[in-house]
Design a protein around this motif. Structure first.
Motif, PDB file in Angstrom:
ATOM      1  N   GLU A  60       0.784  -1.233   0.000  1.00  0.00           N
ATOM      2  CA  GLU A  60       0.000   0.000   0.000  1.00  0.00           C
ATOM      3  C   GLU A  60       0.817   1.284   0.000  1.00  0.00           C
ATOM      4  OE1 GLU A  60      -2.226   0.753   3.564  1.00  0.00           O
ATOM      5  OE2 GLU A  60      -0.667  -0.020   4.864  1.00  0.00           O
ATOM      6  N   GLN A  61       0.198   2.330  -0.525  1.00  0.00           N
ATOM      7  CA  GLN A  61       0.602   3.690  -0.191  1.00  0.00           C
ATOM      8  C   GLN A  61      -0.098   3.999   1.116  1.00  0.00           C
ATOM      9  OE1 GLN A  61      -0.133   6.804  -3.105  1.00  0.00           O
ATOM     10  NE2 GLN A  61      -0.210   8.359  -1.519  1.00  0.00           N
ATOM     11  N   VAL A 315      -0.853  -1.053  -4.532  1.00  0.00           N
ATOM     12  CA  VAL A 315      -2.014  -0.160  -4.577  1.00  0.00           C
ATOM     13  C   VAL A 315      -1.532   1.251  -4.276  1.00  0.00           C
ATOM     14  CG1 VAL A 315      -4.334   0.283  -3.718  1.00  0.00           C
ATOM     15  CG2 VAL A 315      -3.444  -2.063  -3.737  1.00  0.00           C
ATOM     16  N   MET A 316      -1.600   2.130  -5.289  1.00  0.00           N
ATOM     17  CA  MET A 316      -1.072   3.488  -5.164  1.00  0.00           C
ATOM     18  C   MET A 316      -2.078   4.510  -5.668  1.00  0.00           C
ATOM     19  SD  MET A 316       2.015   2.758  -4.061  1.00  0.00           S
ATOM     20  CE  MET A 316       2.865   4.321  -4.225  1.00  0.00           C
ATOM     21  N   LYS A 356     -12.649   5.083 -11.083  1.00  0.00           N
ATOM     22  CA  LYS A 356     -11.968   5.204  -9.791  1.00  0.00           C
ATOM     23  C   LYS A 356     -10.700   4.369  -9.732  1.00  0.00           C
ATOM     24  CE  LYS A 356     -11.594   6.363  -5.384  1.00  0.00           C
ATOM     25  NZ  LYS A 356     -11.309   7.743  -4.967  1.00  0.00           N
ATOM     26  N   TYR A 357     -10.753   3.147 -10.262  1.00  0.00           N
ATOM     27  CA  TYR A 357      -9.625   2.229 -10.133  1.00  0.00           C
ATOM     28  C   TYR A 357      -9.167   1.721 -11.497  1.00  0.00           C
ATOM     29  CZ  TYR A 357     -11.269   2.096  -5.294  1.00  0.00           C
ATOM     30  OH  TYR A 357     -11.676   2.447  -4.037  1.00  0.00           O
ATOM     31  N   TYR A 358      -7.872   1.677 -11.659  1.00  0.00           N
ATOM     32  CA  TYR A 358      -7.247   1.108 -12.857  1.00  0.00           C
ATOM     33  C   TYR A 358      -6.461  -0.115 -12.407  1.00  0.00           C
ATOM     34  CZ  TYR A 358      -3.758   0.660 -16.632  1.00  0.00           C
ATOM     35  OH  TYR A 358      -2.937   0.200 -17.631  1.00  0.00           O
ATOM     36  N   VAL A 359      -6.732  -1.269 -13.018  1.00  0.00           N
ATOM     37  CA  VAL A 359      -6.114  -2.542 -12.628  1.00  0.00           C
ATOM     38  C   VAL A 359      -5.287  -3.068 -13.796  1.00  0.00           C
ATOM     39  CG1 VAL A 359      -6.509  -4.885 -11.780  1.00  0.00           C
ATOM     40  CG2 VAL A 359      -8.075  -3.027 -11.107  1.00  0.00           C
ATOM     41  N   VAL A 388      -2.674  -1.595  -8.928  1.00  0.00           N
ATOM     42  CA  VAL A 388      -3.983  -0.942  -8.784  1.00  0.00           C
ATOM     43  C   VAL A 388      -3.737   0.539  -8.530  1.00  0.00           C
ATOM     44  CG1 VAL A 388      -6.162  -0.846  -7.501  1.00  0.00           C
ATOM     45  CG2 VAL A 388      -4.996  -3.049  -7.830  1.00  0.00           C
ATOM     46  N   LEU A 389      -4.196   1.378  -9.457  1.00  0.00           N
ATOM     47  CA  LEU A 389      -4.061   2.824  -9.314  1.00  0.00           C
ATOM     48  C   LEU A 389      -5.399   3.427  -8.912  1.00  0.00           C
ATOM     49  CD1 LEU A 389      -1.841   3.774 -12.398  1.00  0.00           C
ATOM     50  CD2 LEU A 389      -1.128   3.248 -10.053  1.00  0.00           C
ATOM     51  N   VAL A 390      -5.329   4.426  -8.036  1.00  0.00           N
ATOM     52  CA  VAL A 390      -6.537   5.047  -7.478  1.00  0.00           C
ATOM     53  C   VAL A 390      -6.622   6.500  -7.923  1.00  0.00           C
ATOM     54  CG1 VAL A 390      -7.819   5.545  -5.365  1.00  0.00           C
ATOM     55  CG2 VAL A 390      -6.282   3.558  -5.442  1.00  0.00           C
ATOM     56  N   ARG A 391      -7.727   6.865  -8.543  1.00  0.00           N
ATOM     57  CA  ARG A 391      -7.959   8.270  -8.905  1.00  0.00           C
ATOM     58  C   ARG A 391      -8.550   9.013  -7.709  1.00  0.00           C
ATOM     59  NH1 ARG A 391     -11.923   9.514 -12.312  1.00  0.00           N
ATOM     60  NH2 ARG A 391     -10.990  11.441 -13.056  1.00  0.00           N
TER      61      ARG A 391
END
Length: 399
Positions: A60-61, A315-316, A356-359, A388-391
């Protein structure tokens, strides 16, 4: 704080000049976007990868609430695959405290009371969002393991734990005195913005040995030994500036602490399965960014010896706000923008992310990696299985 986040992401990805290729890989073929983790595409993708797995790492971030939401979703999806243990970035005493609180009738209220009594003793989990995860684990009759070092301002909490559980009167009386000193040291440090006034700097070898001489119970002795080990680890970072020793000693401690839990669980279950929620660096396979083989690498090899595999997520956040787990920070929440610190391949994708999420399925990119990607992106591809990127990430709700 923006500089701190940028430095963190730059170190994670170890950016190098982009190597252009005539045959650019279309990452859209290996990725998808979702608004939440109940999406059928995500569920199917995750279940396939959980088949015949033994360990799942959520790297995690720190400080964003979406990581807790993600971990909770993974924990739920993983139930039919035999996962009932969540391993977190605390020591065993903090994990035991969290378990007790999450098992109570008022988890949030009791967590806030603990935080008020011992502020920042459990820094990463002093928030409501992670307690949604912890209470879910307990409701599903799961367990929590804490394998990390004791936090530097946690002496107050661990002294109090021994005082409340031991029947060793001489040890209890001595620790009551030390607990008072530790509380006063923390209060002075916060009031005067002097982290050097915290009790960890006062705790010395002579005092440590005197406590071991008083202790008779094996668990009390282990708690005290863990306090001395954390003193050693922090000293490498803050006093002698031996950063490799700091990271390597911590990594070795996490491995030993994990194996203590693992072997006990194995007596009851031949194949313990564990979901880890740790900082992204601790979730990497192979040599991580601090040049050590961390707990995640050991677990990946352990799974292979058991004829299974491990699954490693990073996950960032792309942009957003994050809570700062530092009692000396003037601002509990800071905005961040990591978009320019990702490798160029990811930077190219970011403008196309609308949900919201890019996987991104990193594991499927490995056969293509050597000829087509930058060195920075290759590091991610071989250290992690899924990105997993989080907007517009949100900071978790601190107490």
């Amino acid at each position: 704080m923006k500089i701190i986040f940028s430095l963190f992401i730059s170190i994670i990805f170890l950016s190098t000049p982009f190597i252009h290729s005539q045959d650019k890989i279309d990452l859209s073929k290996y990725s998808f976007q979702i608004e939440d983790f109940n999406d059928d595409t995500f569920l199917s993708f995750t279940k396939q990868r959980l088949e015949n797995s033994q360990f799942v790492f959520v790297g995690e971030q720190h400080g964003i609430k979406e990581v807790g939401i993600f971990t909770n979703s993974i924990y739920n999806i993983a139930q039919p695959f035999g996962y009932h243990t969540l391993c977190i970035e605390t020591d065993a005493i903090a994990a035991e405290k969290i378990t007790t609180i999450a098992s109570s009738n008022d988890p949030i209220g009791n967590a806030k009371k603990l935080h008020q009594e011992f502020p920042f003793a459990i820094p990463f989990y002093n928030n409501e969002d992670d307690y949604d995860l912890f209470t879910n684990v307990i409701k599903k009759k799961g367990t929590l393991w804490g394998i990390d070092q004791t936090f530097m301002v946690q002496f107050r909490l661990n002294f109090d734990y021994i005082i409340s559980t031991t029947d060793n009167t001489p040890l209890k009386e001595k620790l009551q005195e030390l607990k008072k000193e530790a509380i006063e040291g923390y209060q002075y440090a916060i009031a005067n913005k002097k982290y050097g006034a915290t009790y960890i700097f006062k705790y010395n070898e002579a005092l440590h040995k005197s406590l071991l001489e008083l202790a008779t119970d094996a668990k009390d002795i282990e708690i005290l030994k863990q306090l001395w080990k954390t003193k050693e680890i922090y000293a490498y970072n803050m006093i002698t500036k031996e950063y490799y020793k700091n990271n390597n000693t911590r990594g070795q401690l996490m491995k030993r602490n994990f194996l203590n839990y693992y072997h006990k669980a194995k007596d009851r279950n031949t194949t313990p399965k564990v979901i880890f929620k740790l900082g992204a660096n601790h979730a990497a396979k192979g040599l991580n960014r601090t040049n050590i083989y961390d707990i995640s690498n050991m677990a990946s090899e352990l799974a292979i010896t058991n004829k299974m595999h491990s699954l490693h997520y990073m996950v960032m956040g792309i942009t957003g706000k994050a809570a700062i787990g530092n009692p000396f920070s003037p601002n509990p929440v800071a905005p961040f923008d990591n978009s320019k610190d990702f490798p160029e391949e990811i930077q190219t994708v970011i403008p196309t992310i609308t949900k919201k999420y890019y996987v991104l399925d990193l594991a499927s990119l490995r056969p293509l990696a050597y000829a087509n990607f930058s060195d920075a992106f290759k590091k991610i591809i071989f250290r992690y299985d899924v990105l997993v990127l989080v907007r517009n990430a949100e900071a978790f709700k601190s107490f």
